[in-house]
Design a protein around this motif. Sequence first.
Motif, PDB file in Angstrom:
ATOM      1  N   PHE A  20       0.833  -1.200   0.000  1.00  0.00           N
ATOM      2  CA  PHE A  20       0.000   0.000   0.000  1.00  0.00           C
ATOM      3  C   PHE A  20       0.872   1.256   0.000  1.00  0.00           C
ATOM      4  N   PHE A  21       1.850   1.258   0.874  1.00  0.00           N
ATOM      5  CA  PHE A  21       2.729   2.418   0.978  1.00  0.00           C
ATOM      6  C   PHE A  21       3.709   2.488  -0.189  1.00  0.00           C
ATOM      7  N   ASP A  22       4.095   1.343  -0.726  1.00  0.00           N
ATOM      8  CA  ASP A  22       4.937   1.336  -1.923  1.00  0.00           C
ATOM      9  C   ASP A  22       4.194   1.968  -3.096  1.00  0.00           C
ATOM     10  N   THR A  23       2.908   1.677  -3.226  1.00  0.00           N
ATOM     11  CA  THR A  23       2.099   2.262  -4.300  1.00  0.00           C
ATOM     12  C   THR A  23       1.975   3.766  -4.129  1.00  0.00           C
ATOM     13  N   ILE A  24       1.681   4.206  -2.910  1.00  0.00           N
ATOM     14  CA  ILE A  24       1.592   5.655  -2.654  1.00  0.00           C
ATOM     15  C   ILE A  24       2.906   6.321  -3.038  1.00  0.00           C
ATOM     16  N   ALA A  25       4.015   5.760  -2.591  1.00  0.00           N
ATOM     17  CA  ALA A  25       5.326   6.365  -2.844  1.00  0.00           C
ATOM     18  C   ALA A  25       5.687   6.352  -4.331  1.00  0.00           C
ATOM     19  N   SER A  26       5.210   5.367  -5.081  1.00  0.00           N
ATOM     20  CA  SER A  26       5.518   5.321  -6.511  1.00  0.00           C
ATOM     21  C   SER A  26       4.797   6.423  -7.278  1.00  0.00           C
ATOM     22  N   ILE A  27       3.657   6.882  -6.751  1.00  0.00           N
ATOM     23  CA  ILE A  27       2.886   7.949  -7.404  1.00  0.00           C
ATOM     24  C   ILE A  27       3.247   9.307  -6.818  1.00  0.00           C
ATOM     25  N   PHE A  28       3.316   9.364  -5.494  1.00  0.00           N
ATOM     26  CA  PHE A  28       3.637  10.597  -4.771  1.00  0.00           C
ATOM     27  C   PHE A  28       4.765  10.306  -3.787  1.00  0.00           C
ATOM     28  N   PRO A  29       6.018  10.480  -4.185  1.00  0.00           N
ATOM     29  CA  PRO A  29       7.128  10.166  -3.276  1.00  0.00           C
ATOM     30  C   PRO A  29       7.089  10.959  -1.965  1.00  0.00           C
ATOM     31  N   LYS A  30       6.592  12.167  -2.008  1.00  0.00           N
ATOM     32  CA  LYS A  30       6.469  13.014  -0.809  1.00  0.00           C
ATOM     33  C   LYS A  30       5.047  13.578  -0.752  1.00  0.00           C
ATOM     34  N   LYS A  47       7.756   5.551   8.320  1.00  0.00           N
ATOM     35  CA  LYS A  47       9.199   5.637   8.566  1.00  0.00           C
ATOM     36  C   LYS A  47       9.977   4.977   7.431  1.00  0.00           C
ATOM     37  N   ARG A  48       9.550   3.796   7.021  1.00  0.00           N
ATOM     38  CA  ARG A  48      10.242   3.044   5.968  1.00  0.00           C
ATOM     39  C   ARG A  48      10.293   3.822   4.654  1.00  0.00           C
ATOM     40  N   LYS A  49       9.218   4.552   4.343  1.00  0.00           N
ATOM     41  CA  LYS A  49       9.155   5.297   3.086  1.00  0.00           C
ATOM     42  C   LYS A  49       9.592   6.758   3.259  1.00  0.00           C
TER      43      LYS A  49
END
Length: 93
Positions: free
Chosen positions: A9-19, A53-55
């Motif tokens: 879930f968080f990997d997907t968010i970060a792939s679209i919106f890194p910050k 934290k991880r992302k």
Amino acid sequence: MLIKSRKSFFDTIASIFPKPDAILSVGDMINDNGFDKPNDHKIVKEIFLDNLKRKNMTDTKVQMAIGNHDASVAKMQEHYPVEWFTSQKKRLL
């Protein structure tokens, strides 16, 4: 405690919106609110905090919406940071 199945879930968010400016959790984060189920929110909080934290999203604003399978506002607020909730005055309809 990082639950691997929730990392995506968080990997997907970060792939679209890194910050991202904010993450809105739209409720129904636990299966039900009966018996001792509201305390399952403790696990959900850990998933959020570990993945933020991880992302490297610890500065990202998080806002919680409450679904019909979640606990009461008061019970949910026992498990999440206070800044993850908006403060609203009661309105009379």
